[in-house]
Design a protein around this motif. Structure first.
Motif, PDB file in Angstrom:
ATOM      1  N   LEU A 196      75.705  63.266 -14.082  1.00 30.63           N
ATOM      2  CA  LEU A 196      76.665  64.358 -14.182  1.00 30.63           C
ATOM      3  C   LEU A 196      78.038  63.730 -14.040  1.00 30.63           C
ATOM      4  O   LEU A 196      79.020  64.317 -14.396  1.00 30.63           O
ATOM      5  CB  LEU A 196      76.305  65.413 -13.092  1.00 30.63           C
ATOM      6  CG  LEU A 196      75.181  66.288 -13.417  1.00 30.63           C
ATOM      7  CD1 LEU A 196      75.222  67.314 -12.499  1.00 30.63           C
ATOM      8  CD2 LEU A 196      75.400  66.620 -14.770  1.00 30.63           C
ATOM      9  N   LEU A 197      78.267  62.386 -13.837  1.00 27.67           N
ATOM     10  CA  LEU A 197      79.551  61.802 -13.858  1.00 27.67           C
ATOM     11  C   LEU A 197      80.022  61.642 -15.107  1.00 27.67           C
ATOM     12  O   LEU A 197      81.353  62.136 -15.135  1.00 27.67           O
ATOM     13  CB  LEU A 197      79.402  60.408 -13.202  1.00 27.67           C
ATOM     14  CG  LEU A 197      80.782  59.633 -12.983  1.00 27.67           C
ATOM     15  CD1 LEU A 197      81.672  60.537 -11.942  1.00 27.67           C
ATOM     16  CD2 LEU A 197      80.733  58.407 -12.502  1.00 27.67           C
ATOM     17  N   PRO A 198      79.295  61.805 -16.191  1.00 25.63           N
ATOM     18  CA  PRO A 198      80.069  61.642 -17.619  1.00 25.63           C
ATOM     19  C   PRO A 198      80.679  63.074 -17.782  1.00 25.63           C
ATOM     20  O   PRO A 198      81.523  63.271 -18.571  1.00 25.63           O
ATOM     21  CB  PRO A 198      78.778  61.628 -18.665  1.00 25.63           C
ATOM     22  CG  PRO A 198      77.932  60.545 -17.904  1.00 25.63           C
ATOM     23  CD  PRO A 198      77.997  61.175 -16.439  1.00 25.63           C
ATOM     24  N   ILE A 199      80.054  64.220 -17.336  1.00 25.10           N
ATOM     25  CA  ILE A 199      80.349  65.585 -17.443  1.00 25.10           C
ATOM     26  C   ILE A 199      81.905  65.767 -16.947  1.00 25.10           C
ATOM     27  O   ILE A 199      82.798  66.179 -17.455  1.00 25.10           O
ATOM     28  CB  ILE A 199      79.526  66.743 -16.944  1.00 25.10           C
ATOM     29  CG1 ILE A 199      78.159  66.656 -17.741  1.00 25.10           C
ATOM     30  CG2 ILE A 199      80.140  67.818 -17.001  1.00 25.10           C
ATOM     31  CD1 ILE A 199      77.130  67.472 -17.205  1.00 25.10           C
ATOM     32  N   ILE A 200      81.929  64.946 -15.645  1.00 25.68           N
ATOM     33  CA  ILE A 200      83.177  65.140 -14.942  1.00 25.68           C
ATOM     34  C   ILE A 200      84.140  64.683 -15.713  1.00 25.68           C
ATOM     35  O   ILE A 200      85.385  64.938 -15.761  1.00 25.68           O
ATOM     36  CB  ILE A 200      83.017  64.660 -13.346  1.00 25.68           C
ATOM     37  CG1 ILE A 200      81.881  65.577 -12.743  1.00 25.68           C
ATOM     38  CG2 ILE A 200      84.344  64.631 -12.611  1.00 25.68           C
ATOM     39  CD1 ILE A 200      81.416  65.078 -11.330  1.00 25.68           C
ATOM     40  N   GLN A 246      83.700  74.987 -11.446  1.00 34.02           N
ATOM     41  CA  GLN A 246      84.922  75.290 -10.505  1.00 34.02           C
ATOM     42  C   GLN A 246      84.296  75.300  -9.037  1.00 34.02           C
ATOM     43  O   GLN A 246      84.894  75.259  -8.167  1.00 34.02           O
ATOM     44  CB  GLN A 246      85.684  76.471 -10.982  1.00 34.02           C
ATOM     45  CG  GLN A 246      86.469  76.165 -12.226  1.00 34.02           C
ATOM     46  CD  GLN A 246      87.554  75.026 -11.724  1.00 34.02           C
ATOM     47  OE1 GLN A 246      87.636  73.845 -12.162  1.00 34.02           O
ATOM     48  NE2 GLN A 246      88.723  75.184 -10.834  1.00 34.02           N
ATOM     49  N   LYS A 247      82.956  75.973  -9.008  1.00 31.08           N
ATOM     50  CA  LYS A 247      82.291  76.080  -7.880  1.00 31.08           C
ATOM     51  C   LYS A 247      82.086  74.862  -7.147  1.00 31.08           C
ATOM     52  O   LYS A 247      81.936  75.004  -5.829  1.00 31.08           O
ATOM     53  CB  LYS A 247      81.232  77.062  -7.988  1.00 31.08           C
ATOM     54  CG  LYS A 247      81.482  78.326  -8.478  1.00 31.08           C
ATOM     55  CD  LYS A 247      80.263  79.470  -8.665  1.00 31.08           C
ATOM     56  CE  LYS A 247      80.675  80.656  -9.385  1.00 31.08           C
ATOM     57  NZ  LYS A 247      79.434  81.477  -9.446  1.00 31.08           N
ATOM     58  N   PHE A 248      82.132  73.866  -7.946  1.00 28.57           N
ATOM     59  CA  PHE A 248      81.898  72.462  -7.099  1.00 28.57           C
ATOM     60  C   PHE A 248      83.133  71.435  -7.054  1.00 28.57           C
ATOM     61  O   PHE A 248      82.747  70.319  -6.792  1.00 28.57           O
ATOM     62  CB  PHE A 248      80.596  71.948  -7.895  1.00 28.57           C
ATOM     63  CG  PHE A 248      79.550  72.742  -7.888  1.00 28.57           C
ATOM     64  CD1 PHE A 248      78.487  72.682  -6.963  1.00 28.57           C
ATOM     65  CD2 PHE A 248      79.301  73.558  -9.211  1.00 28.57           C
ATOM     66  CE1 PHE A 248      77.336  73.488  -7.186  1.00 28.57           C
ATOM     67  CE2 PHE A 248      78.311  74.377  -8.932  1.00 28.57           C
ATOM     68  CZ  PHE A 248      77.345  74.435  -7.967  1.00 28.57           C
ATOM     69  N   VAL A 249      84.111  72.124  -7.208  1.00 23.27           N
ATOM     70  CA  VAL A 249      85.389  71.385  -7.194  1.00 23.27           C
ATOM     71  C   VAL A 249      86.566  72.136  -6.085  1.00 23.27           C
ATOM     72  O   VAL A 249      86.279  73.047  -6.134  1.00 23.27           O
ATOM     73  CB  VAL A 249      86.162  71.375  -8.646  1.00 23.27           C
ATOM     74  CG1 VAL A 249      87.495  70.658  -8.393  1.00 23.27           C
ATOM     75  CG2 VAL A 249      85.209  71.005  -9.568  1.00 23.27           C
ATOM     76  N   HIS A 254      94.198  65.073  -6.293  1.00 29.05           N
ATOM     77  CA  HIS A 254      93.369  64.786  -5.300  1.00 29.05           C
ATOM     78  C   HIS A 254      92.047  65.554  -5.343  1.00 29.05           C
ATOM     79  O   HIS A 254      91.511  66.094  -4.448  1.00 29.05           O
ATOM     80  CB  HIS A 254      93.939  64.562  -3.707  1.00 29.05           C
ATOM     81  CG  HIS A 254      95.036  63.831  -3.770  1.00 29.05           C
ATOM     82  ND1 HIS A 254      94.697  62.230  -3.810  1.00 29.05           N
ATOM     83  CD2 HIS A 254      96.252  63.824  -3.735  1.00 29.05           C
ATOM     84  CE1 HIS A 254      96.018  61.809  -3.852  1.00 29.05           C
ATOM     85  NE2 HIS A 254      96.943  62.740  -3.775  1.00 29.05           N
ATOM     86  N   ALA A 255      91.744  65.988  -6.362  1.00 26.29           N
ATOM     87  CA  ALA A 255      90.478  67.027  -6.443  1.00 26.29           C
ATOM     88  C   ALA A 255      89.147  66.226  -6.128  1.00 26.29           C
ATOM     89  O   ALA A 255      88.909  65.073  -6.566  1.00 26.29           O
ATOM     90  CB  ALA A 255      90.264  67.529  -7.937  1.00 26.29           C
ATOM     91  N   THR A 256      88.283  66.851  -5.310  1.00 25.62           N
ATOM     92  CA  THR A 256      87.157  66.308  -5.084  1.00 25.62           C
ATOM     93  C   THR A 256      85.956  67.056  -5.703  1.00 25.62           C
ATOM     94  O   THR A 256      86.019  68.340  -5.817  1.00 25.62           O
ATOM     95  CB  THR A 256      86.822  66.094  -3.465  1.00 25.62           C
ATOM     96  OG1 THR A 256      86.963  67.553  -2.763  1.00 25.62           O
ATOM     97  CG2 THR A 256      87.943  65.425  -3.088  1.00 25.62           C
ATOM     98  N   TRP A 257      84.864  66.318  -6.024  1.00 26.22           N
ATOM     99  CA  TRP A 257      83.733  67.329  -6.606  1.00 26.22           C
ATOM    100  C   TRP A 257      82.553  66.800  -5.769  1.00 26.22           C
ATOM    101  O   TRP A 257      82.443  65.699  -5.068  1.00 26.22           O
ATOM    102  CB  TRP A 257      83.328  66.285  -7.881  1.00 26.22           C
ATOM    103  CG  TRP A 257      84.445  66.153  -9.046  1.00 26.22           C
ATOM    104  CD1 TRP A 257      85.476  65.316  -8.764  1.00 26.22           C
ATOM    105  CD2 TRP A 257      84.662  67.114 -10.090  1.00 26.22           C
ATOM    106  NE1 TRP A 257      86.348  65.647 -10.093  1.00 26.22           N
ATOM    107  CE2 TRP A 257      85.878  66.592 -10.561  1.00 26.22           C
ATOM    108  CE3 TRP A 257      84.096  68.224 -10.560  1.00 26.22           C
ATOM    109  CZ2 TRP A 257      86.562  67.402 -11.869  1.00 26.22           C
ATOM    110  CZ3 TRP A 257      84.518  68.802 -11.744  1.00 26.22           C
ATOM    111  CH2 TRP A 257      85.703  68.275 -12.490  1.00 26.22           C
ATOM    112  N   ASN A 258      81.741  67.760  -5.449  1.00 29.19           N
ATOM    113  CA  ASN A 258      80.375  67.732  -4.887  1.00 29.19           C
ATOM    114  C   ASN A 258      79.373  67.294  -5.774  1.00 29.19           C
ATOM    115  O   ASN A 258      78.679  68.294  -6.335  1.00 29.19           O
ATOM    116  CB  ASN A 258      80.101  69.012  -4.086  1.00 29.19           C
ATOM    117  CG  ASN A 258      78.947  68.772  -3.267  1.00 29.19           C
ATOM    118  OD1 ASN A 258      78.351  68.179  -3.600  1.00 29.19           O
ATOM    119  ND2 ASN A 258      78.935  69.623  -2.156  1.00 29.19           N
TER     120      ASN A 258
END
Length: 174
Positions: free
Chosen positions: A1-5, A112-115, A122-126
């Protein structure tokens, strides 16, 4: 899913947001392989907008619901994605104009629920939870399709009937 991000931060999205053409297009591929249990299709749609062809999309999803197809929709950005919940018929099969889907084939995930820290540098992703949620319904959708078509897994999988171990396509002793 890194490509989606990465894609969602590097691309510019624009409207209108019409899902039915791409769903119908992929459904045509799935239809061509519907009698071959070795083929199953997963359509990933990444969107930042509200669906502008909701009626046509509902019709396309219902029409595709008996095909070897799952649809994952990832909503990026801060739009109102409430219409997507209707397509992701977790509580009740999708219905429209008197027709009802044969099975649930849509999984909607709002990114957005995972950011956390969105809008900052400095946004972080789960990523793990996002991946889990995106793929969560695929196994059940695949199995429900195979059962509906009475497709059985190939090979001997039930060792209780034969008294022998199932044959695996690889050597596990190495």
């Amino acid at each position: 899913l890194l490509p989606i991000i990465s894609l969602s931060t590097m691309c510019s999205f624009y409207g209108p947001t019409n899902f039915s053409p791409v769903i119908n297009h992929v459904a045509n591929f799935a239809r061509a392989y519907q009698h071959d249990p070795s083929n199953y299709f997963v359509l990933l749609i990444i969107t930042d907008g509200v669906i502008t062809d909701l009626d046509a999309t509902k019709k396309a999803v219902i029409h595709a619901s008996d095909l070897p197809l799952s649809i994952i929709i990832v909503g990026v950005g801060s739009e109102d994605f409430s219409a997507m919940d209707e397509l992701d018929s977790d509580d009740q099969l999708l219905s429209h104009n008197g027709r009802t889907a044969k099975r649930d084939i849509v999984q909607f995930v709002e990114m957005q629920k995972f950011v956390s820290g969105a809008g900052s540098h400095h946004a972080t992703w789960n990523k793990d939870l996002l991946a889990r949620e995106v793929l969560f319904e695929i196994p059940e959708q695949l199995v429900s399709y195979m059962r509906a078509k009475n497709f059985k897994p190939p090979g001997k999988l039930d060792s209780r009937r034969t008294g022998t171990a199932p044959q695996l396509p690889y050597n596990i002793s190495a």
